[in-house]
Design an enzyme around this catalytic site. Sequence first.
Site, PDB file in Angstrom:
ATOM      1  N   HIS A 201     -21.731 -18.592  24.578  1.00 53.62           N
ATOM      2  CA  HIS A 201     -20.880 -18.662  23.388  1.00 53.62           C
ATOM      3  C   HIS A 201     -21.636 -18.982  22.110  1.00 53.62           C
ATOM      4  CE1 HIS A 201     -21.167 -22.992  24.165  1.00 53.62           C
ATOM      5  NE2 HIS A 201     -20.809 -23.162  22.922  1.00 53.62           N
TER       6      HIS A 201
HETATM    7  C1  UD1 Z   1     -17.446 -24.646  19.242  1.00 50.19           C
HETATM    8  C2  UD1 Z   1     -18.535 -25.626  18.807  1.00 50.19           C
HETATM    9  C3  UD1 Z   1     -19.633 -25.679  19.864  1.00 50.19           C
HETATM   10  C4  UD1 Z   1     -19.055 -25.966  21.241  1.00 50.19           C
HETATM   11  C5  UD1 Z   1     -17.989 -24.910  21.547  1.00 50.19           C
HETATM   12  C6  UD1 Z   1     -17.363 -25.079  22.921  1.00 50.19           C
HETATM   13  C7  UD1 Z   1     -18.859 -25.798  16.356  1.00 50.19           C
HETATM   14  C8  UD1 Z   1     -19.726 -25.449  15.227  1.00 50.19           C
HETATM   15  N1  UD1 Z   1     -19.148 -25.230  17.549  1.00 50.19           N
HETATM   16  O1  UD1 Z   1     -18.009 -23.342  19.271  1.00 50.19           O
HETATM   17  O2  UD1 Z   1     -20.535 -26.718  19.516  1.00 50.19           O
HETATM   18  O3  UD1 Z   1     -20.087 -25.902  22.205  1.00 50.19           O
HETATM   19  O4  UD1 Z   1     -16.982 -25.001  20.534  1.00 50.19           O
HETATM   20  O5  UD1 Z   1     -16.634 -23.926  23.247  1.00 50.19           O
HETATM   21  O6  UD1 Z   1     -17.948 -26.568  16.192  1.00 50.19           O
HETATM   22  N2  UD1 Z   1     -11.586 -18.675  19.526  1.00 50.19           N
HETATM   23  C9  UD1 Z   1     -10.429 -18.264  20.132  1.00 50.19           C
HETATM   24  N3  UD1 Z   1      -9.608 -19.218  20.681  1.00 50.19           N
HETATM   25  C10 UD1 Z   1      -9.881 -20.540  20.627  1.00 50.19           C
HETATM   26  C11 UD1 Z   1     -11.058 -20.947  19.985  1.00 50.19           C
HETATM   27  C12 UD1 Z   1     -11.906 -20.012  19.451  1.00 50.19           C
HETATM   28  O7  UD1 Z   1     -10.140 -17.081  20.217  1.00 50.19           O
HETATM   29  O8  UD1 Z   1      -9.089 -21.342  21.146  1.00 50.19           O
HETATM   30  C13 UD1 Z   1     -12.516 -17.670  18.988  1.00 50.19           C
HETATM   31  C14 UD1 Z   1     -12.278 -17.313  17.544  1.00 50.19           C
HETATM   32  O9  UD1 Z   1     -12.573 -15.974  17.375  1.00 50.19           O
HETATM   33  C15 UD1 Z   1     -13.299 -18.159  16.823  1.00 50.19           C
HETATM   34  C16 UD1 Z   1     -14.456 -18.155  17.794  1.00 50.19           C
HETATM   35  O10 UD1 Z   1     -13.846 -18.147  19.083  1.00 50.19           O
HETATM   36  O11 UD1 Z   1     -13.633 -17.656  15.573  1.00 50.19           O
HETATM   37  C17 UD1 Z   1     -15.372 -19.328  17.677  1.00 50.19           C
HETATM   38  O12 UD1 Z   1     -14.652 -20.540  17.779  1.00 50.19           O
HETATM   39  P1  UD1 Z   1     -15.215 -21.879  17.072  1.00 50.19           P
HETATM   40  O13 UD1 Z   1     -14.370 -23.029  17.402  1.00 50.19           O
HETATM   41  O14 UD1 Z   1     -15.485 -21.618  15.643  1.00 50.19           O
HETATM   42  O15 UD1 Z   1     -16.643 -22.073  17.737  1.00 50.19           O
HETATM   43  P2  UD1 Z   1     -17.099 -22.046  19.252  1.00 50.19           P
HETATM   44  O16 UD1 Z   1     -17.980 -20.877  19.428  1.00 50.19           O
HETATM   45  O17 UD1 Z   1     -15.978 -22.213  20.226  1.00 50.19           O
END
Ligand code: UD1
Length: 355
Positions: A201
Amino acid sequence: MKIISVVGARPQFVKLAAVDRALGPRCDHVIVHTGQHYDPAMSGVFFADLQIPEPRFRLEVGSAGHGAQTGRMLEQLEQTFLEAAPDAVLVYGDTNSTLAGVLAAVKLHIPTIHLEAGLRSFDRAMPEEINRLTADHTADLCLAPTVTAMEHLEREGLGSRSRLVGDVMTDVLFAVRDAVAGTAPSLPSALGDSYVVATLHRPSNTDDGERLNAVLDGLAAVDHPVLLLAHPRLRANAKRFGLDVNRGNLVIADPVSYPELVRLVRDSSGVVTDSGGLQKEAFLLGRKTVTVRRQTEWTETVSLGWNALVGEDPSRIGAALNDLPALPTDETPYGDGSAAHRVADQVLACAGGAR
Ligand code: UD1
């Protein structure tokens, strides 16, 4: 005494489970969920499976760029802290929710504690590295999970406000491992009984099409079936770049609950990941790991021979997995599963000292 825990993303829910069990009976423990993760598989199942109480506040910030996401949280957390008037605020790990929580709390002069402090990748391109550096240097109290983390804090001049408490993720992992003993994971039929578990991820692996393609190729060439538990970021980016994730030995599935992850890793022949927590969980379950990054915060897994870093060249994933010595060890760098009560003691002392 009122303590607020700020959480928002998957690994924080796991840490919260251990902390709430130790802290909940000793104070009014208020959970604030920023809404950074909101899909049921990324959030709800953790609260249900790990028996975490319902958050008292849900901010529902959702996904956005770093500035917008952190800014929305900051604004809403400030209001929440003003309304709830806690004696201390506890933030966890290294996500944008951690950063927003620590900034909002210290600016209101609320005693602020950072759990899982002192981890360093020394890679400033990682958003998590910036978040944890800021949290450590801003919080009133830093709670370190390992001796290595404590050394980083001391080297940065933070020793006098840092304490070594151990790793609460070990507490949760051991409890869940024991609870699921004797129950089998539900494996896709394509998997067979000798398989590798994979997760990806990190922006460094998923946000660039060429890199993502190379990592998927490396995974697909592993000489075992690979169960890839696909994070929403991975799926969204593969689609955006027109990449087919179904290739070679890969079997694609949705993210799973924590107990199911423990069953899957326990019964696997190894793990490939770019997650921090999973490297350590695999080590604690006696499974070797190949980490698709150039560095790790959990250096002990590498020095003890259970983890290999292949960030430079993802085509080496399969070879690195086969080559790992994974020698039996008596070392317990992540503690014995009893860190949470030390965390609770430190948090309550910090909150009480402010009165
Ligand atoms: C975040 C954390 C990372 C952690 C990870 C665990 C930051 C900078 N990063 O990364 O340290 O290891 O969580 O998973 O805070 N999305 C969904 N559904 C959700 C959540 C996210 O579809 O419930 C998708 C969206 O397209 C979003 C992308 O995933 O833009 C990234 O989500 P985000 O929370 O920004 O970062 P993670 O990659 O999950």
